[in-house]
Write an enzyme that holds these catalytic residues in place. Structure first.
Site, PDB file in Angstrom:
ATOM      1  N   LEU A   1       0.811  -1.219   0.000  1.00  0.00           N
ATOM      2  CA  LEU A   1       0.000   0.000   0.000  1.00  0.00           C
ATOM      3  C   LEU A   1       0.848   1.275   0.000  1.00  0.00           C
ATOM      4  O   LEU A   1       0.329   2.376  -0.165  1.00  0.00           O
ATOM      5  CB  LEU A   1      -0.965   0.010   1.198  1.00  0.00           C
ATOM      6  CG  LEU A   1      -2.056  -1.069   1.166  1.00  0.00           C
ATOM      7  CD1 LEU A   1      -2.884  -1.051   2.445  1.00  0.00           C
ATOM      8  CD2 LEU A   1      -2.960  -0.900  -0.060  1.00  0.00           C
ATOM      9  N   ARG A   2       2.164   1.125   0.201  1.00  0.00           N
ATOM     10  CA  ARG A   2       3.164   2.203   0.032  1.00  0.00           C
ATOM     11  C   ARG A   2       3.068   3.343   1.045  1.00  0.00           C
ATOM     12  O   ARG A   2       3.881   4.259   1.002  1.00  0.00           O
ATOM     13  CB  ARG A   2       3.086   2.808  -1.378  1.00  0.00           C
ATOM     14  CG  ARG A   2       3.318   1.805  -2.499  1.00  0.00           C
ATOM     15  CD  ARG A   2       4.701   1.225  -2.451  1.00  0.00           C
ATOM     16  NE  ARG A   2       4.982   0.415  -3.642  1.00  0.00           N
ATOM     17  CZ  ARG A   2       5.657  -0.732  -3.615  1.00  0.00           C
ATOM     18  NH1 ARG A   2       6.132  -1.199  -2.482  1.00  0.00           N
ATOM     19  NH2 ARG A   2       5.879  -1.405  -4.715  1.00  0.00           N
TER      20      ARG A   2
ATOM     21  N   ASP B   1       0.491  -9.624  -4.706  1.00  0.00           N
ATOM     22  CA  ASP B   1       1.752  -8.858  -4.739  1.00  0.00           C
ATOM     23  C   ASP B   1       1.539  -7.532  -5.474  1.00  0.00           C
ATOM     24  O   ASP B   1       2.412  -7.069  -6.219  1.00  0.00           O
ATOM     25  CB  ASP B   1       2.898  -9.658  -5.352  1.00  0.00           C
ATOM     26  CG  ASP B   1       4.272  -9.045  -5.047  1.00  0.00           C
ATOM     27  OD1 ASP B   1       4.335  -8.051  -4.288  1.00  0.00           O
ATOM     28  OD2 ASP B   1       5.269  -9.554  -5.574  1.00  0.00           O
TER      29      ASP B   1
ATOM     30  N   ASN C   1       7.322  -3.104   3.834  1.00  0.00           N
ATOM     31  CA  ASN C   1       8.440  -2.343   3.265  1.00  0.00           C
ATOM     32  C   ASN C   1       8.045  -0.917   2.898  1.00  0.00           C
ATOM     33  O   ASN C   1       8.187  -0.475   1.769  1.00  0.00           O
ATOM     34  CB  ASN C   1       9.036  -3.075   2.055  1.00  0.00           C
ATOM     35  CG  ASN C   1       8.043  -3.272   0.917  1.00  0.00           C
ATOM     36  OD1 ASN C   1       6.835  -3.246   1.132  1.00  0.00           O
ATOM     37  ND2 ASN C   1       8.555  -3.462  -0.282  1.00  0.00           N
TER      38      ASN C   1
ATOM     39  N   HIS D   1       4.008   1.488  -8.493  1.00  0.00           N
ATOM     40  CA  HIS D   1       5.220   2.303  -8.607  1.00  0.00           C
ATOM     41  C   HIS D   1       4.889   3.586  -9.351  1.00  0.00           C
ATOM     42  O   HIS D   1       4.147   3.570 -10.346  1.00  0.00           O
ATOM     43  CB  HIS D   1       6.324   1.560  -9.347  1.00  0.00           C
ATOM     44  CG  HIS D   1       6.977   0.488  -8.533  1.00  0.00           C
ATOM     45  ND1 HIS D   1       7.666   0.749  -7.364  1.00  0.00           N
ATOM     46  CD2 HIS D   1       7.043  -0.848  -8.711  1.00  0.00           C
ATOM     47  CE1 HIS D   1       8.133  -0.388  -6.862  1.00  0.00           C
ATOM     48  NE2 HIS D   1       7.755  -1.380  -7.644  1.00  0.00           N
TER      49      HIS D   1
HETATM   50 ZN   LIG Z   1       8.427 -10.303  -2.573  1.00  0.00          ZN
END
Ligand SMILES: [Zn+2]
Length: 445
Positions: free
Chosen positions: A72-73, A316, A103, A320
């Site tokens: 979800l950034r 996944d 991440n 971007h």
């Molecule tokens: Zn991965």
């Protein structure tokens, strides 16, 4: 007709799991009753006042989809995606829960950050957001993060992953597997032996050799899965393998399950459909980690998902920003959008192809990921996912139309869908979260 949280709904002539049509009443947040198809109208006895009606003739009723693997950034890259925009895409794709990968920037490696993401999900209200906690501090692979504090936080973290990075240190991986047993957590591994993928740009094989691009060998994935399966068996803990992409990985997982070890696995829609020859276009939209593989791998992944070796589908979803994706191949970030196309790709590769029925899709895209992620059971009685008394957390798919995917029409803030211009079957018409519509008529409520 847009109902509020208290409105009851009748889904007229809907087909639960693709079966015979019935009328289904959703009231007080649960599946309240099934009635003979077409028998429930405004004058029917026993309906709550103000009941709304949805003409669901021909639509397939599925449990709300659960995605174990969503980026979800937020916090950090709100230009690429936010919790609000990502969960909007999720609801439009039929999802009612997404697990948000760790991440971000800052990394979700403390109770504070996972609670922040969890609250953003509550505020957005499009679907449930379950934060994934990092395994190691800063995803650096050096020391364990505060797994216990994240588990006992308001976010109630049960899935831990350094996704984007592999927990390559075997002792740290062992310690993480041991630690999460205390709260029935699971470690979700991004299986990539980093020494074997230095500089890698695409799948190692014939196409890479022809293009002269550094290859990413299947063994980099398979070696870690084999090691981690052995570790999970040794310490008696739960391992989940992210985005399985090779035929050899399927074989190793089949072996680990035969041993009786608690190993589960996911496959992405793009690894079920796309192959590495697409890289010949040098279009970075096809750059992804793990990379697109060969037709033989795709066939093994489909067979593994059909026979249950691979437990579930996970998107996944990896948005971007333009400057990170629309650049030369070597500089582009790996990753693809997935939330609004996942069910269509599974329909094409598994249902139309005769490998899964709709009950199988419900298992692979809702029930299994819910179990792996530690969600409460969506069914009041085991064996049926849409039973009377179960939460009214469902999605309605129109299986008939094929549509051409348009990147600009997606809800994500990013545009990196590998399916742009491609025709895919099926479209989500409505999604309900505990009886409240989040999507009606294919639009966010
Ligand atoms: Zn991965």
């Amino acid at each position: 007709m847009a109902g509020d949280a208290g409105t009851a709904w009748v889904l007229r002539r809907v087909r639960p799991l693709g079966g015979e049509p019935v009328d289904v009443l959703l009231a007080d947040g649960v599946v309240a009753a099934w009635r003979p198809a077409g028998s429930t109208g405004p004058d029917s006895d026993g309906l709550p006042p103000g009941t709304a009606f949805l003409d669901a003739d021909g639509l397939i009723l599925l449990p709300g989809l659960v995605d174990l693997h969503t980026h979800l950034r937020e916090p950090g890259r709100e230009d690429a995606e936010t919790v609000e925009s990502g969960t909007r895409a999720a609801a439009l794709g039929g999802y009612t829960t997404v697990f948000a990968m760790a991440n971000t920037n800052p990394v979700a490696d403390t109770a504070g950050v996972v609670e922040q993401v969890w609250r953003l999900g509550l505020d957005a209200g499009h679907c449930d957001v379950r934060p994934v906690g990092a395994v190691t501090v800063g995803l650096a692979g050096q020391r364990l993060a505060e797994l216990g504090a994240m588990a006992t936080s308001a976010a109630g973290v049960r899935v831990f992953s350094d996704d984007g990075h592999c927990v390559s240190d075997a002792l740290l991986m062992r310690r993480a597997l041991e630690y999460v047993k205390a709260f029935d957590g699971v470690v979700a591994q991004h299986a990539e032996e980093p020494r074997l993928t230095v500089g890698a740009q695409m799948n190692e094989g014939v196409v890479a050799a022809r293009l002269g691009l550094p290859g990413w060998p299947a063994v980099a994935e398979e070696a870690i899965i084999a090691r981690d399966a052995l570790l999970a068996g040794h310490v008696g803990s739960r391992l989940h393998v992210c985005h399985v992409s090779t035929a050899g990985s399927v074989e190793i997982i089949r072996w680990a399950k035969a041993k009786g070890w608690q190993v589960t696995a996911e496959v992405t829609p793009h690894h079920l459909l796309l192959t590495d020859d697409l890289v010949e276009s040098y279009d970075p939209v096809f750059k992804v980690n793990p990379p697109l593989r060969t037709a033989e791998d795709v066939a093994a992944l489909r067979a593994g998902l059909a026979d249950g070796t691979i437990d579930c589908v996970a998107t996944d979803h990896a948005p971007h920003a333009l400057e990170d994706k629309e650049t030369e191949w070597a500089a582009a970030r790996p990753g693809m959008l997935g939330l609004q196309t996942a069910l269509s790709v599974v329909m094409e590769t598994m249902v139309i192809a005769g490998r899964l029925d709709w009950a199988g899709v419900a298992e692979r895209m809702a029930l299994a990921p819910a179990r792996i992620g530690g969600l409460p059971s969506p069914a009041a009685d085991a064996g049926s996912s849409i039973a009377v008394g179960a939460p009214a957390t469902v999605t309605l798919l129109d299986p008939s139309p094929w549509r051409v995917v348009e990147a600009d029409a997606l809800a994500s803030r990013s545009r990196n869908t590998p399916y742009a211009g491609r025709s895919l079957p099926g479209t989500i018409r409505a999604t309900f979260l505990r009886g409240r519509p989040t999507v009606l008529d294919g639009k966010i409520v």
